[in-house]
Design an enzyme around this catalytic site. Sequence first.
Site, PDB file in Angstrom:
ATOM      1  N   GLY A 229      13.307 -45.873  98.692  1.00 30.98           N
ATOM      2  CA  GLY A 229      12.466 -46.074  97.521  1.00 30.98           C
ATOM      3  C   GLY A 229      10.981 -45.993  97.774  1.00 30.98           C
ATOM      4  CD  GLU A 267      19.947 -46.847 101.907  1.00 32.55           C
ATOM      5  OE1 GLU A 267      20.037 -46.549 100.694  1.00 32.55           O
ATOM      6  OE2 GLU A 267      20.927 -47.207 102.601  1.00 32.55           O
ATOM      7  CB  CYS A 268      12.851 -43.847 104.447  1.00 28.57           C
ATOM      8  SG  CYS A 268      12.182 -45.496 104.145  1.00 28.57           S
ATOM      9  N   GLY A 269      14.175 -41.375 102.872  1.00 26.09           N
ATOM     10  CA  GLY A 269      14.387 -39.941 102.856  1.00 26.09           C
ATOM     11  C   GLY A 269      13.084 -39.198 102.687  1.00 26.09           C
ATOM     12  NE  ARG A 270      11.128 -39.070  96.831  1.00 20.64           N
ATOM     13  CZ  ARG A 270      12.087 -39.827  96.289  1.00 20.64           C
ATOM     14  NH1 ARG A 270      12.110 -41.118  96.561  1.00 20.64           N
ATOM     15  NH2 ARG A 270      13.004 -39.323  95.520  1.00 20.64           N
ATOM     16  CB  CYS A 345      16.565 -16.226  81.469  1.00 23.47           C
ATOM     17  SG  CYS A 345      16.525 -14.630  82.299  1.00 23.47           S
ATOM     18  CE1 TYR A 374      16.991 -37.025  97.449  1.00 26.02           C
ATOM     19  CE2 TYR A 374      14.888 -37.846  98.251  1.00 26.02           C
ATOM     20  CZ  TYR A 374      16.251 -37.994  98.088  1.00 26.02           C
ATOM     21  OH  TYR A 374      16.877 -39.111  98.584  1.00 26.02           O
TER      22      TYR A 374
END
Length: 402
Positions: A229, A267-270, A345, A374
């Site tokens: 987060g 638990e970090c990602g970005r 499109c 992400y």
Amino acid sequence: MEKVIKAIKRLKEEKNEPLCSYLYDLVHLRKHVEQVTGMLPENCRMYYAMKANSEKEILETVYPFIEGFEVASIGEVKKARAVSPTVPVIFGGPGKTDDELAGGILENVQLFHVESMQELKRLAIIAEQLDKKVSVLLRMNLRGPFPSATLHMAGRPTQFGIDEAQAEEAIQLALSCPSLQLEGFHFHSISNNLNHKRHIELINIYFEKAKDWSQKYDFPLAYINVGGGIGVNFSDLHQSFHWDGFTDELQRLIVQENMQDVTIIFECGRFLTSSCGYYAVEIIDIKETHSKAFAVIRGGTQHFRLPVSWQHNHPFTIIPIEKWRYPFERKAVGSQEITIVGQLCTPKDVFAKDVMIEELRIGDIIMFLYTGAYSWSISHHDFLSHPHPQQLFLQEESVLKV
């Protein structure tokens, strides 16, 4: 960034077709993750949330500096095991199937984050059938209120976690199952939080809840997973989450709340991988409709869905390319607002809307920043069947191409 720009210009010299590439600076990623994890208090552990970016080269780069991987599918479990047969893995996410629960047990998942009462019951039966005792954290959907952030995962109706009103039932069930070992709780209530002081307030709420339940139901509290987060400020990259101040205040909070003997999981990602990525795309057309200017890039949100998903203007820089291979005049715009769009499109294929630029020409490269998380991983790659972008991983002395 200079190394990345040089690589982009070299790619453009080698190619006749319009450029469309993801580039990842693995040297930067390595240094950043090492710095972030090195600042954590002694009883804290960093797991990489693989959902942010699960490319093999990314996983292998972060692996030496993290405690383990946080996964949300058996496919991600297997990706973690491909990096290391023994790296700790924690398994979260709603909707785990029986096969995933059994597969996680057989792959020696360290902790299961249980998302519902039904999942808890199924996991207990499957573990008993496999003659295993598995460690679990109960993911709790607290009632809040919580600090403001881009996304809320709890404190309101969502599909995540066990409602706080069911805490007693869930804890007593977990404690009564001989095939389960209740180790603590998983909390992940908000996402993309940019304010480190509010994040400390949030973690304090987690500490109080976990301690209260542990004491009330008389079981040792081994772990608290405080989730990820931690955000990235795409509106102003210089005003992102203050990690230094956060870890200093976290250490004080741990001592204040007497939590030194509890393992605290992040638990970090970005926050770990976003800044290492770049999406470089060539301008293939500039046009005006209804008094608005549009730059059409080679690519689209099928490659990079984050901006349209979060409804923000994504930060970018322009790399001028002097080569022009057509006999007619090169279209250019300058000192005006322009909207950057892709080839799809749909009018939703937008990366940045009404942004002011000094100069932009057909054939120049737009390099979107902070696309290491992400971005490719959440995009609908085969919509309209356009080619996939080239994936390049930059090392100190070489470029690995995939």
